[in-house]
Design a protein around this motif. Structure first.
Motif, mmCIF file in Angstrom:
data_model
loop_
_atom_site.group_PDB
_atom_site.id
_atom_site.type_symbol
_atom_site.label_atom_id
_atom_site.label_comp_id
_atom_site.label_asym_id
_atom_site.label_seq_id
_atom_site.Cartn_x
_atom_site.Cartn_y
_atom_site.Cartn_z
ATOM 1 N N THR A 5 30.240 -21.034 21.093
ATOM 2 C CA THR A 5 29.089 -19.653 21.590
ATOM 3 C C THR A 5 27.958 -20.595 21.178
ATOM 4 O OG1 THR A 5 28.697 -20.677 19.181
ATOM 5 C CG2 THR A 5 29.857 -18.348 19.043
ATOM 6 N N HIS B 334 23.371 -10.549 20.277
ATOM 7 C CA HIS B 334 22.911 -11.864 20.089
ATOM 8 C C HIS B 334 20.993 -10.904 20.922
ATOM 9 C CE1 HIS B 334 21.916 -16.409 21.061
ATOM 10 N NE2 HIS B 334 22.767 -15.822 19.602
ATOM 11 N N GLN B 349 30.041 -2.297 22.485
ATOM 12 C CA GLN B 349 29.737 -3.831 23.614
ATOM 13 C C GLN B 349 28.277 -3.608 23.812
ATOM 14 O OE1 GLN B 349 31.573 -6.830 25.932
ATOM 15 N NE2 GLN B 349 29.712 -6.751 25.891
ATOM 16 N N CYS B 352 24.749 -8.219 27.930
ATOM 17 C CA CYS B 352 25.080 -8.799 28.048
ATOM 18 C C CYS B 352 23.903 -9.230 29.156
ATOM 19 C CB CYS B 352 25.911 -9.991 28.430
ATOM 20 S SG CYS B 352 26.874 -9.550 27.375
ATOM 21 N N THR B 357 28.803 -13.352 28.223
ATOM 22 C CA THR B 357 30.010 -12.301 28.230
ATOM 23 C C THR B 357 30.031 -12.833 26.271
ATOM 24 O OG1 THR B 357 32.316 -11.994 27.932
ATOM 25 C CG2 THR B 357 31.882 -14.395 27.601
ATOM 26 N N GLY B 358 30.888 -11.565 26.073
ATOM 27 C CA GLY B 358 31.149 -11.296 24.528
ATOM 28 C C GLY B 358 30.732 -9.980 24.324
ATOM 29 N N THR B 360 29.004 -9.356 21.358
ATOM 30 C CA THR B 360 27.313 -9.025 20.343
ATOM 31 C C THR B 360 26.902 -9.943 21.956
ATOM 32 O OG1 THR B 360 27.969 -11.686 19.791
ATOM 33 C CG2 THR B 360 28.114 -8.902 18.778
ATOM 34 N N CYS B 361 27.608 -10.747 22.924
ATOM 35 C CA CYS B 361 26.506 -11.578 24.301
ATOM 36 C C CYS B 361 26.136 -12.806 23.579
ATOM 37 C CB CYS B 361 25.356 -10.894 24.836
ATOM 38 S SG CYS B 361 25.760 -9.365 25.461
ATOM 39 N N ASN B 362 27.050 -13.167 22.959
ATOM 40 C CA ASN B 362 27.134 -14.873 22.533
ATOM 41 C C ASN B 362 28.416 -16.320 23.265
ATOM 42 O OD1 ASN B 362 29.555 -14.232 21.733
ATOM 43 N ND2 ASN B 362 29.726 -14.725 19.359
ATOM 44 N N ARG B 363 28.591 -15.966 24.268
ATOM 45 C CA ARG B 363 29.141 -17.311 24.872
ATOM 46 C C ARG B 363 29.107 -16.930 26.400
ATOM 47 N NH1 ARG B 363 33.081 -18.682 20.921
ATOM 48 N NH2 ARG B 363 33.466 -16.540 19.623
#
Lengths: 24, 382
Positions: A5, B334, B349, B352, B357-358, B360-363
Motif C-alpha cells: 500500500t 485514497h 471502485q 485511480c 490500482t486497488g 480504494t486506489c491505495n497501491r
C-alpha cells in the motif's frame, strides 16, 4: 502477489502543502 | 369485518348508511309564533303521525310574507331528497337553497311557484340537459291529496340526465353535496275570500335524506376530538370527507372510490430510507399512470426518487438489501492515489491516478513504484 500500500510518509509535500490530507 | 376491505384485505368501495341527516339537528327560523328560544326541535324530532308536533310562523298580515328556515348538517352530506311535511296548506312560492361551505355562500337548489317568472325570474320547468345539470328548476307547487297533511318532496337528482351514472359524474356529485339547507317561504297560498287576510306557515317535519359524504372511503361518520362530524377514513385517506391522501401515500393522485375501483392511496416506495414524499404528475404519466411518488430527504446515504441507489461518495454493499440502513458504504478513496472522492456506485471502485490500482486506489500497479510526488504517486519502474 500482494502489492504494497502507498506509504504516506514517503511523500514530499513541500510543493503541495495545500493538497496534503490532514492525517498525513 | 370492515366494509371498506374485502376478506382478503383488499380495499373496496364503502359508504356510510343512508340517513335522515336533519334528524336532531338545529333549525334556525326567522319567524315563530311561540317561544323564541325553543330551537324549533319539532321540525327535526321523531315524526309520528299519532303525535304530530309542529313549528308555526307568526301570523303574517301584509307583505312581505318571507320566512326562512336554515338547517345546518354540520358536515358535507350527499343528499338525494328533502322532504317537508306541512301542518298548514303548502305555500304558493318557496325556494330551497344549499350551502357547501357551512353557510358562507348559498346557491339555489329548487324553486316552487305558481308564477316562476314573476317571483323568481325563472322559467317554469326549464329543460335539464347534460350541459346544465347544476341548474335549479322552478315549478308549480305539486298538489297534495290531503291538504291538511301536505308533504313536499324535492328529489335532488330527479330529471338530471347523469343520475343513472352518478359515480362517474363529478357535476352531480357536486350538485347533491350540501352542508346547510335554507328554505325560504316567499308567498303563502292566498285566499281571496278572507275578510282580514292573515297567513302563516307551519311544518311538522324537515327531512333530509342522504349519506355522510366520504367519497367512497369510509363506511361511517363520527365525532372527532373537537366534537366535529368527520368520516372514519380508510384506504390511506384523511380529511373530513376523506378528500386527500395521508402523508407518505402520494404514489398516485387522490381519487374518489367507485364500486369498480376503491382507488386507495398508495404509499411511496422509499425502501425505508425516507419519511416524506411528494407526487409528481409528469413521472406519473410517464409511468403509464402507475407511480408518481418522489421520496424526499433520503437518509442512510441513499438517493433517487425511491432512495434506491447510493448517493455520491458511497457505493452499494451488495451483501445487504437496499432497504438495509447500511446498504450504502462510504467509498473510502485514497487521498493521494485516487483522482477524487467518488467511486462507482455499484462496485465501489475509486477512480485511480495513473499507475495506481486497488478498489480504494491505495497501491501502485504492477510495474510501478511509489514516488515522492503526491501528484503522481506511482511511477513506472525504469
Amino acid at each position: 502477489e500482494v502489492l504494497p500500500t502507498l506509504d504516506m510518509a514517503l511523500f514530499d509535500w513541500t510543493d503541495y502543502e495545500d493538497m496534503r490530507p490532514e492525517d498525513s | 369485518t370492515d366494509p371498506c376491505y374485502s376478506e382478503s384485505g383488499s380495499a373496496r368501495y364503502c359508504i356510510p348508511e343512508f340517513v335522515n341527516a336533519a334528524f336532531g339537528q338545529e333549525v334556525t327560523v326567522s319567524s315563530t309564533c311561540g317561544r323564541r328560544n325553543c330551537e324549533h326541535t319539532y321540525l327535526t324530532d321523531l315524526n309520528s303521525a299519532q303525535n304530530l308536533t309542529c313549528w308555526q310562523s307568526e301570523m303574517l298580515r301584509s307583505m312581505p310574507f318571507n320566512v326562512t328556515l336554515t338547517l345546518s348538517l354540520g358536515k358535507k352530506f350527499e343528499i338525494t331528497y328533502i322532504s317537508l311535511h306541512f301542518c298548514s296548506e303548502k305555500p304558493d312560492s318557496m325556494a330551497i337553497y344549499k350551502s357547501m361551505d357551512y353557510g358562507r355562500s348559498w346557491t339555489p337548489f329548487q324553486f316552487y311557484s305558481s308564477q316562476c317568472r314573476r317571483v323568481y325570474d325563472r322559467p317554469n320547468r326549464a329543460e335539464i340537459t347534460k350541459l346544465n345539470e347544476q341548474e335549479p328548476l322552478c315549478m308549480e307547487m305539486p298538489n297534495s291529496a290531503d291538504s291538511s297533511n301536505a308533504i313536499l318532496v324535492f328529489s335532488t337528482l330527479d330529471g338530471r340526465p347523469s343520475r343513472t351514472n352518478f359515480v362517474s359524474s363529478p357535476v352531480l356529485q357536486d350538485w347533491i353535496t350540501v352542508t346547510d339547507i335554507r328554505v325560504t317561504f316567499n308567498r303563502p297560498k292566498m285566499n281571496k275570500d278572507m275578510r282580514e287576510p292573515a297567513y302563516f306557515y307551519a311544518m311538522s317535519d324537515f327531512q333530509v335524506g342522504g349519506r355522510c359524504k366520504c367519497n367512497g372511503h369510509a363506511h361511517r361518520c363520527m365525532r372527532d376530538k373537537d366534537g366535529m362530524m368527520v368520516c372514519d377514513c380508510k384506504h390511506n385517506t384523511e380529511g373530513s370527507e376523506c378528500d386527500r391522501c395521508k402523508p407518505f401515500h402520494y404514489d398516485r393522485p387522490w381519487q374518489r372510490a367507485t364500486p369498480k375501483d376503491a382507488n386507495e392511496c398508495l404509499p411511496c416506495n422509499c425502501n425505508l430510507h425516507a419519511r416524506r414524499c411528494r407526487f409528481n404528475m409528469e413521472l406519473y404519466k410517464l409511468s403509464g399512470r402507475k407511480s408518481g411518488g418522489v421520496c424526499m430527504n433520503c437518509r442512510h446515504n441513499t438517493a433517487g426518487r425511491h432512495c434506491h441507489y447510493c448517493k455520491e461518495g458511497y457505493y452499494r454493499d451488495m451483501s445487504r438489501p437496499i432497504t438495509h440502513r447500511k446498504a450504502c458504504t462510504a467509498c473510502d478513496c485514497h487521498p493521494v492515489g485516487a483522482a477524487g472522492k467518488t467511486c462507482n456506485q455499484t462496485s465501489g471502485q475509486c477512480q485511480c491516478k495513473d499507475g495506481v490500482t486497488g478498489l480504494t486506489c491505495n497501491r501502485c500497479a504492477k510495474g510501478y513504484q511509489q514516488s515522492r510526488s503526491p501528484v503522481a504517486p506511482c511511477i513506472k519502474i525504469p
